[in-house]
Design a protein around this motif. Sequence first.
Motif, PDB file in Angstrom:
ATOM      1  N   GLU A  32       0.822  -1.212   0.000  1.00 16.47           N
ATOM      2  CA  GLU A  32       0.000   0.000   0.000  1.00 16.47           C
ATOM      3  C   GLU A  32       0.858   1.264   0.000  1.00 16.47           C
ATOM      4  OE1 GLU A  32      -0.384  -1.627   4.341  1.00 16.47           O
ATOM      5  OE2 GLU A  32      -0.069  -2.409   2.309  1.00 16.47           O
ATOM      6  N   LEU A  33       2.009   1.211   0.634  1.00 16.38           N
ATOM      7  CA  LEU A  33       2.891   2.371   0.628  1.00 16.38           C
ATOM      8  C   LEU A  33       3.551   2.533  -0.735  1.00 16.38           C
ATOM      9  CD1 LEU A  33       4.103   4.680   2.263  1.00 16.38           C
ATOM     10  CD2 LEU A  33       5.941   3.132   2.977  1.00 16.38           C
ATOM     11  N   GLU A  35       2.357   1.509  -3.627  1.00  9.13           N
ATOM     12  CA  GLU A  35       1.333   1.866  -4.608  1.00  9.13           C
ATOM     13  C   GLU A  35       0.836   3.305  -4.434  1.00  9.13           C
ATOM     14  OE1 GLU A  35      -1.539  -1.171  -3.946  1.00  9.13           O
ATOM     15  OE2 GLU A  35      -0.287  -2.759  -4.837  1.00  9.13           O
ATOM     16  N   SER A  36       1.094   3.904  -3.290  1.00 12.74           N
ATOM     17  CA  SER A  36       0.666   5.292  -3.081  1.00 12.74           C
ATOM     18  C   SER A  36       1.456   6.272  -3.943  1.00 12.74           C
ATOM     19  CB  SER A  36       0.832   5.680  -1.608  1.00 12.74           C
ATOM     20  OG  SER A  36       2.214   5.804  -1.274  1.00 12.74           O
ATOM     21  N   MET A 120      -0.668  14.153   1.203  1.00 16.60           N
ATOM     22  CA  MET A 120      -0.958  12.762   1.532  1.00 16.60           C
ATOM     23  C   MET A 120      -0.286  12.287   2.816  1.00 16.60           C
ATOM     24  SD  MET A 120      -3.028  11.697  -0.800  1.00 16.60           S
ATOM     25  CE  MET A 120      -2.935   9.930  -0.565  1.00 16.60           C
TER      26      MET A 120
END
Length: 247
Positions: A32-33, A35-36, A120
């Motif tokens: 998830e990190l 892909e951010s 973000m």
Amino acid sequence: MTRLIVLIYVCLSFAPIARADDRLVRLFAPAELVESGFLKHLLPRFSLKTQVRVLIVSKGQAHDIAFGAEGVAVFVGPDTAWHMQVLAPQHPGVQRFTKWLLSDVGQRTITSYAPDSVQMFDLPREPDTDSPELEFVGDVATGRDLSRQLCGRCHVVSETERMNDIGSTPSFFVLRTLANWADRFQTFYVLNPHPSFTQVQDVTAPFAHTRPPPIVPLEMTLDQLEAILAYVARLEPADLGAPLQHQ
């Protein structure tokens, strides 16, 4: 003569490999990190500044640093507190990365990631709770003078010395923004690179004769450290940008 030529060839062959290893850091980060898009923003800016390349590796592969739930809190977002776990603290590239990430430049890089003009990621901050404020019994004025004398050669420690720091070293004001700032200051002598040149009376072991400190040693007592803590507790944390926003 032939043996000498062979020896020189072997030495020259291995020297670049050692230097290359020092300039390559292997980083593991959850999907998830990655892909951010945050790491594509963060890592090239570090590499451009230091010439140290950071390679993102998959789960199960050997790595020097990991972003996740363990270690020191380094940034927040979205809806997750991210920590940094250092697995190779003696690696020169790892040391440069950790110092850069906690420096003023690194902190600004974290907060400047704003795709579609939406920030973000933010920095860890002390929670707004009713927990009692930390108090230290040391003398604040003495702590200010000791901070300048002992810490000022690397860190900015007062408002009047904002331009006198080492670029990769976080100021006391930036460190004060961290939720665990007190723990960091109380145990600073075990956090790299301090162990290589710091002596705290009746706490740290003397330097080995075979491994002298690389710079003039920093020597202090626990009472002096308490005074520094009292001074740092009075500092206003740095304003590192707008609060985290969500869509």
